[in-house]
Design a protein around this motif. Structure first.
Motif, PDB file in Angstrom:
ATOM      1  N   ASP A   4       0.836  -1.214   0.000  1.00  0.00           N
ATOM      2  CA  ASP A   4       0.000   0.000   0.000  1.00  0.00           C
ATOM      3  C   ASP A   4       0.865   1.256   0.000  1.00  0.00           C
ATOM      4  N   GLY A  70     -12.037  -4.393   4.343  1.00  0.00           N
ATOM      5  CA  GLY A  70     -11.926  -3.476   3.212  1.00  0.00           C
ATOM      6  C   GLY A  70     -13.022  -2.433   3.090  1.00  0.00           C
ATOM      7  N   LYS A  71     -13.607  -2.015   4.224  1.00  0.00           N
ATOM      8  CA  LYS A  71     -14.628  -0.951   4.138  1.00  0.00           C
ATOM      9  C   LYS A  71     -14.008   0.341   3.614  1.00  0.00           C
ATOM     10  N   SER A  72     -12.843   0.713   4.180  1.00  0.00           N
ATOM     11  CA  SER A  72     -12.208   1.968   3.732  1.00  0.00           C
ATOM     12  C   SER A  72     -11.809   1.832   2.272  1.00  0.00           C
ATOM     13  N   THR A  73     -11.263   0.672   1.920  1.00  0.00           N
ATOM     14  CA  THR A  73     -10.825   0.448   0.539  1.00  0.00           C
ATOM     15  C   THR A  73     -12.006   0.588  -0.417  1.00  0.00           C
ATOM     16  N   LYS A 105      -3.524  -3.989  13.046  1.00  0.00           N
ATOM     17  CA  LYS A 105      -4.207  -3.850  11.765  1.00  0.00           C
ATOM     18  C   LYS A 105      -3.462  -2.971  10.766  1.00  0.00           C
ATOM     19  N   ASN A 377     -15.664  -7.666  -1.942  1.00  0.00           N
ATOM     20  CA  ASN A 377     -14.326  -7.076  -2.074  1.00  0.00           C
ATOM     21  C   ASN A 377     -13.373  -8.178  -2.532  1.00  0.00           C
ATOM     22  N   LYS A 378     -12.979  -8.112  -3.789  1.00  0.00           N
ATOM     23  CA  LYS A 378     -12.250  -9.219  -4.425  1.00  0.00           C
ATOM     24  C   LYS A 378     -10.786  -9.299  -3.965  1.00  0.00           C
TER      25      LYS A 378
HETATM   26  P1  ADP Z   1     -11.635  -1.879   6.998  1.00  0.00           P
HETATM   27  O1  ADP Z   1     -11.931  -0.477   6.606  1.00  0.00           O
HETATM   28  O2  ADP Z   1     -12.798  -2.785   6.781  1.00  0.00           O
HETATM   29  O3  ADP Z   1     -11.052  -2.032   8.334  1.00  0.00           O
HETATM   30  P2  ADP Z   1      -9.460  -1.611   5.128  1.00  0.00           P
HETATM   31  O4  ADP Z   1     -10.086  -1.027   3.907  1.00  0.00           O
HETATM   32  O5  ADP Z   1      -8.722  -0.671   6.038  1.00  0.00           O
HETATM   33  O6  ADP Z   1     -10.531  -2.418   5.966  1.00  0.00           O
HETATM   34  O7  ADP Z   1      -8.523  -2.796   4.665  1.00  0.00           O
HETATM   35  C1  ADP Z   1      -7.760  -3.537   5.593  1.00  0.00           C
HETATM   36  C2  ADP Z   1      -6.497  -4.040   4.934  1.00  0.00           C
HETATM   37  O8  ADP Z   1      -6.833  -4.999   3.930  1.00  0.00           O
HETATM   38  C3  ADP Z   1      -5.687  -2.967   4.222  1.00  0.00           C
HETATM   39  O9  ADP Z   1      -4.331  -3.189   4.500  1.00  0.00           O
HETATM   40  C4  ADP Z   1      -5.961  -3.176   2.750  1.00  0.00           C
HETATM   41  O10 ADP Z   1      -4.847  -2.859   1.940  1.00  0.00           O
HETATM   42  C5  ADP Z   1      -6.235  -4.669   2.692  1.00  0.00           C
HETATM   43  N1  ADP Z   1      -7.205  -4.968   1.629  1.00  0.00           N
HETATM   44  C6  ADP Z   1      -8.437  -4.444   1.487  1.00  0.00           C
HETATM   45  N2  ADP Z   1      -9.041  -4.955   0.410  1.00  0.00           N
HETATM   46  C7  ADP Z   1      -8.162  -5.815  -0.153  1.00  0.00           C
HETATM   47  C8  ADP Z   1      -8.197  -6.666  -1.312  1.00  0.00           C
HETATM   48  N3  ADP Z   1      -9.279  -6.717  -2.084  1.00  0.00           N
HETATM   49  N4  ADP Z   1      -7.115  -7.419  -1.579  1.00  0.00           N
HETATM   50  C9  ADP Z   1      -6.015  -7.379  -0.783  1.00  0.00           C
HETATM   51  N5  ADP Z   1      -5.923  -6.608   0.322  1.00  0.00           N
HETATM   52  C10 ADP Z   1      -6.977  -5.832   0.636  1.00  0.00           C
END
Ligand code: ADP
Length: 554
Positions: A4, A70-73, A105, A377-378
């Motif tokens: 990232d 991956g909610k933020s993602t 995390k 979220n793939k």
């Molecule tokens: P949340 O908001 O649900 O806590 P994040 O969006 O912060 O989750 O994602 C948590 C971690 O997972 C991050 O390090 C992100 O890079 C990783 N991640 C999220 N989606 C994917 C994906 N589709 N493939 C690989 N890694 C992912």
């Protein structure tokens, strides 16, 4: 594969003034913090008062694995996708806490090609909001102990001081401490405790205030403890309301940053969803609704925590009307709920079993009369057969679903989800209804959340909890909403119950008054408000070189 932080460091950022220009802001309407960050002036709220609000979409998730699902993602990826197809969309996110950054995390700025930047700054200190919130909190703590030393005219009962100290760090050694040792001039010895800053009532209060003056009034109303007659004592009794609020004059202003695709994002406030109400600030959400046609926001952990509080605390308190809810599911988390240990190899049986968790969250979200979509979220380890199975299952439970590949492809990977959302929003009429009415008795509100959202068969309150409820109702706080404090690892209050737990009792150990933030906290299942670091903390991977380049921040 790039990490990232490597992806973020390669991004071509626009100057923050360019991002502000996209929002039609004049130079007087924001204050720059370096090249890539700015704070928006609160006067904008007044200026845009009569402008129609855009649509509000909440991104939540199924019960996560410790890594997050991956909610933020997805939030960042979806707003990038909407902009890519010509829509005017902004994300409204929470600020990361240093606890998870150095703990388990990692950061909270999204991931892969769907991130907010500059990610190092946002994850480490950012614009200093958490520092300000921590200091404002600790000013109250210092004033309490000084008051005790200076004669205690308020008659503070030192066994009933509920106000702790805070630091934005996972530090288990601060959970129980003794302060005031070393003789009379060094204070009155007493037991005390630290919380992590994201659990501070100042954090929640700031996030639920509409203006600086409302924040000041609410800070004055915070209960810090009780006197010898067991009557509540408020921050205004210490005569420091103005000073505490003064420390927050900049922290109350939302922070403007951008995504990797240069779309605008507001990041502001960051209460955790397991020990606090889990949503970004009301001010940031309201501004985003004025500045864009589609505001995509997230709330912490799974839908039983952040989303429930978003829908039952933040929306009613702020007069917000959510138009859509997206439940993020990952195939790895579904398999985890189905009992699989190995999450990266195909396992259709475990996946099938794990659907129970998704089903409960989707059913729960549908109770609010807002359209509910599922985003898969793939991950690279997902197989065709697994994806197909999730899609088929979503059809069976009548939940529109889209595969979302924003982590690997950025906005491009979220276009299907964006189109599905737009389609849904077009058909939506404003029907949002919270789970409970504020005028129900406190106990009934807690029972409603436990039974209808968690699926419990009942709730047991300790004697202490029952007494507190009676006291708070007698003091006039019966109409407050409930902020549940419970594990994020299960829909129930028992961390080891995966999937869709049934036949369990929720145990409420303690009930606390947050008369500044404006809610009652119900503590379920022995939850603690100061996390500890794991055996190998994420901090061990973080480094900086002679050019100031940071690595290892995920
Ligand atoms: P949340 O908001 O649900 O806590 P994040 O969006 O912060 O989750 O994602 C948590 C971690 O997972 C991050 O390090 C992100 O890079 C990783 N991640 C999220 N989606 C994917 C994906 N589709 N493939 C690989 N890694 C992912």
């Amino acid at each position: 594969m790039k990490t990232d932080i490597q992806i973020a460091q390669e991004a071509k950022l626009l100057k923050i003034s360019e991002i502000a220009k996209k929002l039609n802001l004049t130079e007087d309407e924001y204050e720059v913090y370096g090249k890539y960050k700015a704070k928006l002036e609160l006067s904008l709220l007044k200026k845009l008062e009569n402008k129609k609000n855009g649509k509000l979409v909440l991104v939540t998730a199924i019960t996560p694995t410790p890594a997050g699902e991956g909610k933020s993602t997805v939030t960042v990826g979806l707003t990038q996708a909407l902009n890519k197809i010509g829509k005017n969309s902004m994300a409204a996110l929470r600020e990361p806490s240093l606890g998870p950054v150095f703990g388990m995390k990692g950061g909270a700025t999204g991931g892969g090609y769907s991130q907010v930047v500059p990610m190092e700054d946002i994850n480490l200190h950012f614009t200093g909001d958490f520092h300000a919130i921590g200091v404002a909190h600790n000013l109250i703590s210092a004033a309490i102990d000084n008051h005790l030393t200076q004669g205690n005219t308020l008659g503070i009962d030192i066994t009933k001081i509920s106000w702790k100290r805070v630091v934005d760090m996972n530090d288990r050694a601060l959970r129980n401490i003794v302060i005031g040792l070393g003789g009379k001039v060094n204070g009155i010895p007493r037991e005390s405790s630290f919380q992590i800053t994201v659990a501070s009532e100042i954090m929640a209060t700031l996030c639920l205030s509409n203006s600086l003056m409302e924040l000041k009034e609410k800070i004055g109303n915070i209960t810090f403890g009780y006197n010898y007659k067991n009557e509540p004592l408020y921050v205004k009794d210490l005569k420091i309301t103005g000073a505490v609020t003064a420390l927050l004059k900049d922290a109350i202003k939302p922070n403007l940053v951008q995504t990797l695709e240069n779309t605008p994002v507001l990041i502001h406030g960051g209460p955790f969803a397991n020990i606090a109400h889990g949503c970004n600030s009301l001010i940031a959400t309201k501004l985003a609704l004025k500045l864009s046609d589609y505001t995509i926001t997230e709330a912490g952990f799974a839908a039983d925590l952040g989303a429930e509080k978003f829908l039952d605390i933040k929306c009613p308190q702020g007069g917000l009307n959510p138009n859509g809810i997206i439940v993020v599911a990952t195939i790895r988390a579904l398999k985890h709920h189905g009992g699989a240990k190995e999450l990266t190899t195909e396992n259709l049986e475990a996946l099938n079993k794990g659907f129970a968790n998704l089903d409960k969250h989707v059913e729960n979200m549908k109770k609010y009369n807002v359209p509910v979509l599922v985003a898969i979220n793939k991950f690279t380890s997902d197989t065709e057969a697994e994806i197909k199975l999730v899609e088929t299952h979503c059809k069976e439970i009548d939940a529109p679903v889209a595969l979302c590949d924003v982590w690997a492809k950025g906005g491009e990977g979220g276009i299907d989800l964006a189109n599905l959302l737009l389609n849904t929003l077009d058909q939506n009429t404003d029907n949002f209804t919270p789970l409970y009415s504020f005028d129900l008795p406190l106990k009934e509100k807690i029972e409603k959340i436990a039974k209808e959202i968690y699926g419990a068969k009942g709730v047991e309150f300790t004697l202490k909890a029952k007494k507190s409820i009676e006291q708070f109702e007698n003091l006039g706080y019966k109409n407050y909403p409930i902020c549940m404090s419970k594990t994020q690892k299960s829909i129930s209050d028992k961390a080891n119950l995966l999937g869709r737990p049934t036949d369990f009792i929720v145990n409420i150990d303690e009930v606390k008054l947050a008369s500044g933030a404006g809610f009652i906290i119900a503590m379920a299942g022995g939850i603690i408000d100061m996390p500890g670091l794991p055996k190998i903390p994420a901090a061990e991977n973080i480094d900086i070189d002679e050019n100031g380049i940071i690595s290892g921040l995920f």
